[in-house]
Design a protein around this motif. Structure first.
Motif, PDB file in Angstrom:
ATOM      1  N   VAL A 309      27.342 104.918  46.836  1.00 39.22           N
ATOM      2  CA  VAL A 309      26.973 103.651  46.791  1.00 39.22           C
ATOM      3  C   VAL A 309      25.850 103.527  45.470  1.00 39.22           C
ATOM      4  O   VAL A 309      26.338 102.866  44.278  1.00 39.22           O
ATOM      5  CB  VAL A 309      26.824 102.728  47.627  1.00 39.22           C
ATOM      6  N   ASP A 310      25.158 104.013  45.745  1.00 38.57           N
ATOM      7  CA  ASP A 310      23.745 104.511  44.947  1.00 38.57           C
ATOM      8  C   ASP A 310      24.033 104.983  43.129  1.00 38.57           C
ATOM      9  O   ASP A 310      23.760 104.683  42.311  1.00 38.57           O
ATOM     10  CB  ASP A 310      22.846 105.606  45.615  1.00 38.57           C
ATOM     11  N   VAL A 313      26.652 102.547  41.152  1.00 40.15           N
ATOM     12  CA  VAL A 313      25.710 101.730  40.866  1.00 40.15           C
ATOM     13  C   VAL A 313      24.737 102.430  39.664  1.00 40.15           C
ATOM     14  O   VAL A 313      24.702 101.801  38.319  1.00 40.15           O
ATOM     15  CB  VAL A 313      24.151 101.157  41.865  1.00 40.15           C
ATOM     16  N   ARG A 314      24.666 103.807  39.794  1.00 40.80           N
ATOM     17  CA  ARG A 314      23.559 104.383  38.344  1.00 40.80           C
ATOM     18  C   ARG A 314      24.773 104.134  37.326  1.00 40.80           C
ATOM     19  O   ARG A 314      24.627 103.907  36.211  1.00 40.80           O
ATOM     20  CB  ARG A 314      23.765 105.530  38.721  1.00 40.80           C
ATOM     21  N   GLU A 317      25.075 101.022  35.655  1.00 39.88           N
ATOM     22  CA  GLU A 317      23.645 100.937  35.071  1.00 39.88           C
ATOM     23  C   GLU A 317      24.159 100.966  33.808  1.00 39.88           C
ATOM     24  O   GLU A 317      23.241 101.297  32.590  1.00 39.88           O
ATOM     25  CB  GLU A 317      22.536 101.092  36.156  1.00 39.88           C
ATOM     26  N   THR A 337      19.413  97.320  38.652  1.00 46.21           N
ATOM     27  CA  THR A 337      20.190  97.908  39.989  1.00 46.21           C
ATOM     28  C   THR A 337      19.959  97.089  41.465  1.00 46.21           C
ATOM     29  O   THR A 337      21.372  97.125  41.729  1.00 46.21           O
ATOM     30  CB  THR A 337      19.027  99.245  40.433  1.00 46.21           C
ATOM     31  N   GLU A 338      19.183  96.141  41.583  1.00 45.02           N
ATOM     32  CA  GLU A 338      19.166  95.941  42.927  1.00 45.02           C
ATOM     33  C   GLU A 338      20.270  94.696  42.532  1.00 45.02           C
ATOM     34  O   GLU A 338      21.414  94.366  43.486  1.00 45.02           O
ATOM     35  CB  GLU A 338      17.942  95.137  43.130  1.00 45.02           C
ATOM     36  N   LYS A 341      23.877  96.624  43.185  1.00 41.91           N
ATOM     37  CA  LYS A 341      23.934  97.088  44.399  1.00 41.91           C
ATOM     38  C   LYS A 341      24.578  95.139  44.897  1.00 41.91           C
ATOM     39  O   LYS A 341      25.577  95.223  45.994  1.00 41.91           O
ATOM     40  CB  LYS A 341      22.768  97.276  45.040  1.00 41.91           C
ATOM     41  N   ASP A 342      23.959  93.694  45.073  1.00 36.99           N
ATOM     42  CA  ASP A 342      24.389  93.097  45.826  1.00 36.99           C
ATOM     43  C   ASP A 342      25.696  92.481  45.650  1.00 36.99           C
ATOM     44  O   ASP A 342      26.478  92.287  46.117  1.00 36.99           O
ATOM     45  CB  ASP A 342      23.373  91.926  45.304  1.00 36.99           C
ATOM     46  N   TYR A 344      28.273  94.531  44.447  1.00 38.90           N
ATOM     47  CA  TYR A 344      29.359  95.363  44.736  1.00 38.90           C
ATOM     48  C   TYR A 344      29.152  95.111  46.340  1.00 38.90           C
ATOM     49  O   TYR A 344      30.513  95.113  46.548  1.00 38.90           O
ATOM     50  CB  TYR A 344      28.489  97.033  44.488  1.00 38.90           C
ATOM     51  N   ALA A 345      27.796  95.081  47.060  1.00 35.47           N
ATOM     52  CA  ALA A 345      28.597  94.801  48.647  1.00 35.47           C
ATOM     53  C   ALA A 345      29.264  93.199  48.064  1.00 35.47           C
ATOM     54  O   ALA A 345      30.543  93.943  49.684  1.00 35.47           O
ATOM     55  CB  ALA A 345      27.312  94.520  49.270  1.00 35.47           C
TER      56      ALA A 345
END
Length: 353
Positions: A309-310, A313-314, A317, A337-338, A341-342, A344-345
């Motif tokens: 997932v990280d 996210v990158r 971005e 970034t945050e 992540k949110d 994507y969840a």
């Protein structure tokens, strides 16, 4: 009143059916592309060599040229070899690399190009662009459209199914790409070519809504037509806008950040398209696209192609940096970034498992 119209750059021949390859010489003669049969045929050493044995008897006057790879040097060498002979047209017989080399070589020597695709991995077979590796990485070179496109569905079925899946992902991504184009029009006033947008969108929708699969001639016919129409749409608009938006920015980011781990072009574009549709608030459309991608065996989550997932996210971005000047939902939202992540969840919850 004067009647205003425009000329659309498109192939003289589009022949998509089982057995089309066996009639190649007759089709080109009937359309006066090559009545003599003097064709310069570029092939790979793999599937192309096997097909050479099959069609050589029907094309006795053809010259055959084996292409080693998909670099600009390969294309220049091919052009030099073809220039030494006397031919009516260049035929690219194979996958994307062979056809792109043949496109570039044909443009360089001033001959028409006949694209004979042996797989349906992406929409480049009928586009006015040759994508070739060079010393700087990879470049896109403007070339004329193919004068003819021939796709033998029997040959397509013999190729690994992953090529068909990749083409499905690339075709479906048109829907997201056109939505990005329309967003840029609303926000920035970017001009939309309505015909190009309609062709690309309907090509994507035809694949999205078709109930068949990779083993069905009916579905393969629709997919092949969609990829050809997408290439023509790019010719109409003069760039890749009808088929390339946030979906392709995400694809390019995968390739640049993880060149040795990246998945197939269409796999990454399909995943990127589903996520981009969710980003723009089209949650039901994103869920349906993800459902169709899954039905065809394509990934809808980065974990399904080996990324965390990280890492994804990158990728999201970084994606806007891959196409400076192109405006998509990614540039519009300018997510941190945050936030990615949110979202994507929420995307994972929305598309289900």
């Amino acid at each position: 009143m004067p009647v205003l119209t425009r000329l659309i750059p498109s192939p003289v021949v589009v022949d998509i059916r089982p057995g089309a390859l066996d009639d190649l010489g007759c089709v080109l003669a009937d359309e006066r592309i090559s009545q003599s049969g003097r064709l310069a045929i570029a092939v790979s050493g793999g599937s192309g060599a096997r097909l050479r044995e099959r069609i050589t008897p029907s094309l006795p006057a053809a010259g055959w040229f084996e292409v080693g790879g998909g670099t600009i040097d390969d294309a220049v060498r091919l052009a030099g070899a073809i220039k030494a002979g006397r031919y009516d047209a260049v035929v690219g017989l194979g996958g994307g690399k062979i056809i792109d080399c043949a496109k570039f070589a044909a443009a360089r020597v001033g001959l028409p190009l006949v694209a004979v695709a042996t797989n349906l991995a992406h929409d480049g077979l009928c586009s006015p662009v040759a994508t070739l590796d060079n010393d700087a990485g990879r470049g896109s070179y403007g070339v004329p459209n193919p004068i003819a496109v021939v796709i033998d569905l029997n040959v397509i079925r013999e190729a690994p199914v992953r090529f068909v899946r990749s083409g499905i992902g690339d075709a479906l991504s048109n829907i997201s790409a056109v939505a990005d184009w329309e967003l840029s029009h609303r926000v920035n006033g970017e001009k939309i070519d309505g015909l190009a947008a309609a062709m690309a969108r309907q090509a994507g929708e035809a694949v999205l809504r078709h109930p068949g699969g990779a083993g069905d001639d009916g579905f393969l016919q629709v997919l092949a037509e969609a990829l050809v129409l997408t290439g023509i749409a790019m010719s109409v608009s003069g760039d890749s806008r009808p088929s390339s938006g946030a979906c392709h920015e995400i694809n390019h980011a995968f390739d640049l950040l993880h060149p040795k781990r990246a998945a197939a072009h269409g796999e990454q574009c399909g995943l990127g398209a589903a996520f981009a549709m969710y980003l723009r608030g089209a949650h039901e459309e994103a869920a349906y696209m993800a459902e169709v991608l899954r039905r065809h065996g394509l990934p809808v989550l980065p974990e399904e192609i080996g990324f965390t997932v990280d890492e994804f996210v990158r990728v999201v971005e970084f994606a806007p940096e891959t196409r400076p000047g192109r405006f998509t939902i990614l540039e519009h939202l300018d997510l941190k970034t945050e936030q990615i992540k949110d979202i994507y969840a929420d995307y994972v919850k929305a598309i289900g498992s």
